[in-house]
Write a protein that holds these residues in place. Structure first.
Motif, PDB file in Angstrom:
ATOM      1  N   ASP A  41       0.614  -0.926   0.218  1.00  0.00           N
ATOM      2  CA  ASP A  41       0.010   0.198  -0.415  1.00  0.00           C
ATOM      3  C   ASP A  41       1.199   1.352   0.238  1.00  0.00           C
ATOM      4  OD1 ASP A  41      -2.315  -1.632   0.427  1.00  0.00           O
ATOM      5  OD2 ASP A  41      -2.438  -1.671   2.621  1.00  0.00           O
TER       6      ASP A  41
ATOM      7  N   TYR B  19       0.689   4.452  -1.008  1.00  0.00           N
ATOM      8  CA  TYR B  19      -0.707   5.186  -1.922  1.00  0.00           C
ATOM      9  C   TYR B  19      -0.099   6.748  -0.736  1.00  0.00           C
ATOM     10  CZ  TYR B  19      -3.410   1.482  -3.948  1.00  0.00           C
ATOM     11  OH  TYR B  19      -3.754   0.480  -4.896  1.00  0.00           O
TER      12      TYR B  19
ATOM     13  N   ASP C 296      -2.904   8.626  -0.052  1.00  0.00           N
ATOM     14  CA  ASP C 296      -3.097   8.475   1.305  1.00  0.00           C
ATOM     15  C   ASP C 296      -3.094   8.195   2.846  1.00  0.00           C
ATOM     16  OD1 ASP C 296      -5.558  10.024   1.162  1.00  0.00           O
ATOM     17  OD2 ASP C 296      -6.859   8.579   0.193  1.00  0.00           O
TER      18      ASP C 296
ATOM     19  N   PRO D 286      -0.989  -3.803  -4.020  1.00  0.00           N
ATOM     20  CA  PRO D 286      -1.729  -2.804  -3.330  1.00  0.00           C
ATOM     21  C   PRO D 286      -3.402  -2.899  -2.828  1.00  0.00           C
ATOM     22  CG  PRO D 286      -2.109  -3.479  -5.977  1.00  0.00           C
ATOM     23  CD  PRO D 286      -0.907  -3.817  -5.374  1.00  0.00           C
ATOM     24  N   HIS D 287      -3.163  -1.865  -1.800  1.00  0.00           N
ATOM     25  CA  HIS D 287      -5.514  -2.349  -1.921  1.00  0.00           C
ATOM     26  C   HIS D 287      -6.224  -1.838  -2.812  1.00  0.00           C
ATOM     27  CE1 HIS D 287      -8.795  -2.334   0.659  1.00  0.00           C
ATOM     28  NE2 HIS D 287      -8.221  -2.243   1.634  1.00  0.00           N
TER      29      HIS D 287
ATOM     30  N   ARG E 203      -9.109  -0.376  -4.630  1.00  0.00           N
ATOM     31  CA  ARG E 203      -9.163   1.519  -4.577  1.00  0.00           C
ATOM     32  C   ARG E 203     -11.113   1.206  -4.699  1.00  0.00           C
ATOM     33  NH1 ARG E 203      -3.483   3.002  -8.239  1.00  0.00           N
ATOM     34  NH2 ARG E 203      -3.311   1.043  -8.439  1.00  0.00           N
TER      35      ARG E 203
ATOM     36  N   PHE F 203      -8.236   5.220  -0.580  1.00  0.00           N
ATOM     37  CA  PHE F 203      -7.566   5.388  -1.862  1.00  0.00           C
ATOM     38  C   PHE F 203      -8.403   4.844  -2.479  1.00  0.00           C
ATOM     39  CE2 PHE F 203      -5.956   2.121   1.643  1.00  0.00           C
ATOM     40  CZ  PHE F 203      -5.360   2.986   1.421  1.00  0.00           C
TER      41      PHE F 203
ATOM     42  N   ASP G 117     -10.327   5.898  -6.193  1.00  0.00           N
ATOM     43  CA  ASP G 117     -10.604   5.468  -7.423  1.00  0.00           C
ATOM     44  C   ASP G 117     -10.130   6.289  -8.462  1.00  0.00           C
ATOM     45  OD1 ASP G 117      -9.479   3.149  -9.535  1.00  0.00           O
ATOM     46  OD2 ASP G 117     -12.066   3.760 -10.855  1.00  0.00           O
TER      47      ASP G 117
ATOM     48  N   GLY H 247      -5.367   7.771  -3.816  1.00  0.00           N
ATOM     49  CA  GLY H 247      -5.155   6.372  -4.188  1.00  0.00           C
ATOM     50  C   GLY H 247      -3.914   6.085  -5.355  1.00  0.00           C
ATOM     51  N   GLU H 248      -2.970   6.986  -5.455  1.00  0.00           N
ATOM     52  CA  GLU H 248      -1.538   7.415  -6.817  1.00  0.00           C
ATOM     53  C   GLU H 248      -0.767   7.169  -5.521  1.00  0.00           C
ATOM     54  OE1 GLU H 248      -1.256  11.348  -8.209  1.00  0.00           O
ATOM     55  OE2 GLU H 248      -3.585  10.773  -9.829  1.00  0.00           O
ATOM     56  N   TRP H 249       0.431   6.651  -6.561  1.00  0.00           N
ATOM     57  CA  TRP H 249       0.896   6.332  -5.685  1.00  0.00           C
ATOM     58  C   TRP H 249       1.778   7.532  -5.006  1.00  0.00           C
ATOM     59  CZ3 TRP H 249       0.506   0.597  -5.418  1.00  0.00           C
ATOM     60  CH2 TRP H 249       0.115   0.256  -6.747  1.00  0.00           C
TER      61      TRP H 249
ATOM     62  N   GLU I 194      -5.164  -6.449  -7.199  1.00  0.00           N
ATOM     63  CA  GLU I 194      -5.509  -4.919  -5.424  1.00  0.00           C
ATOM     64  C   GLU I 194      -6.295  -6.386  -4.846  1.00  0.00           C
ATOM     65  OE1 GLU I 194      -7.814  -1.672  -6.640  1.00  0.00           O
ATOM     66  OE2 GLU I 194      -5.863  -1.341  -7.988  1.00  0.00           O
TER      67      GLU I 194
END
Length: 206
Positions: A18, A20, A22, A65-66, A68, A93, A95, A100-102, A117
């Motif tokens: 994760d 992200y 966030d 990744p979790h 989104r 996160f 969408d 929700g971006e890296w 995900e």
């Protein structure tokens, strides 16, 4: 650690859970929850050290990744758990959102792998992570990212059930409290993980 930690580069992958905005950016929705512990352990700097050394040594990096979230997608679900509902209601996160971006410092680089995900806590449940690792000959995983007592712990436990050797890196993760960190690394970790180490020990081994 009573013995020096070693890494078999050909059979090991770093699982970064994760990464992200966030979670890791100061403006992120979840940063206020983890910021105190993250600052105390030096999370961002440690993740930079780990990923830089991993790439320099040729260690495989897999982004885990979790899911989104999208509006309305949990409507009609019979048993969404509290963890899922919390993230869904706050659109963590989300969408297509900045959150929700890296996080820029930890975005996938050429050669990194990104698995599908996960909806709950485990990076293995209902994803292609196990397939990716097996196809690459990986039998040992090192876990970093967020959160120590949820996604990291759940992914690590699932990995053990699938037969992987599991390493936790206690200061390359964070949680909402030091109590949660202690539970993740000092109480629960030793019941399933094969090694619980520090960033310094991992960097030295690489």
């Amino acid at each position: 650690m009573t013995e020096a930690y070693t890494v078999d580069l050909g059979k090991t992958a770093l699982l970064f859970v994760d990464p992200y905005n966030d979670f890791l950016a100061k403006e992120g929705k979840l940063w206020p929850m983890v910021s105190k512990v993250a600052t105390e352990v030096g999370l961002i700097d440690n993740l930079k050290k780990v990923t830089a050394k991993a790439r320099a040594s040729g260690l495989k990096i897999v982004i885990v990744p979790h899911h989104r979230w999208k509006p309305n997608e949990l409507d009609g679900w019979e048993h969404p758990n509290p963890y899922m509902l919390g993230g869904y209601k706050k659109q963590i996160f989300a969408d297509g959102s900045w959150g929700g971006e890296w996080y820029p410092d930890f975005a996938p680089q050429p050669g990194d792998l990104v698995c599908t995900e996960h909806w709950g806590s485990s990076g293995f449940a209902n994803t292609n992570l196990d397939t990716i690792l097996k196809q690459k000959g990986v039998t040992r995983v090192i876990l970093v990212g967020l959160i120590a007592n949820t996604c990291i712990e759940s992914t690590g436990k699932y990995a053990v059930e699938l037969g992987y050797h599991v390493t936790l890196v206690r200061d390359a993760t964070a949680a909402a409290s030091q109590e949660a960190m202690r539970c993740a690394h000092d109480i629960n970790g030793p019941t399933y993980a094969h090694a619980v180490i520090t960033t310094a020990e991992l960097v030295a081994a690489l």
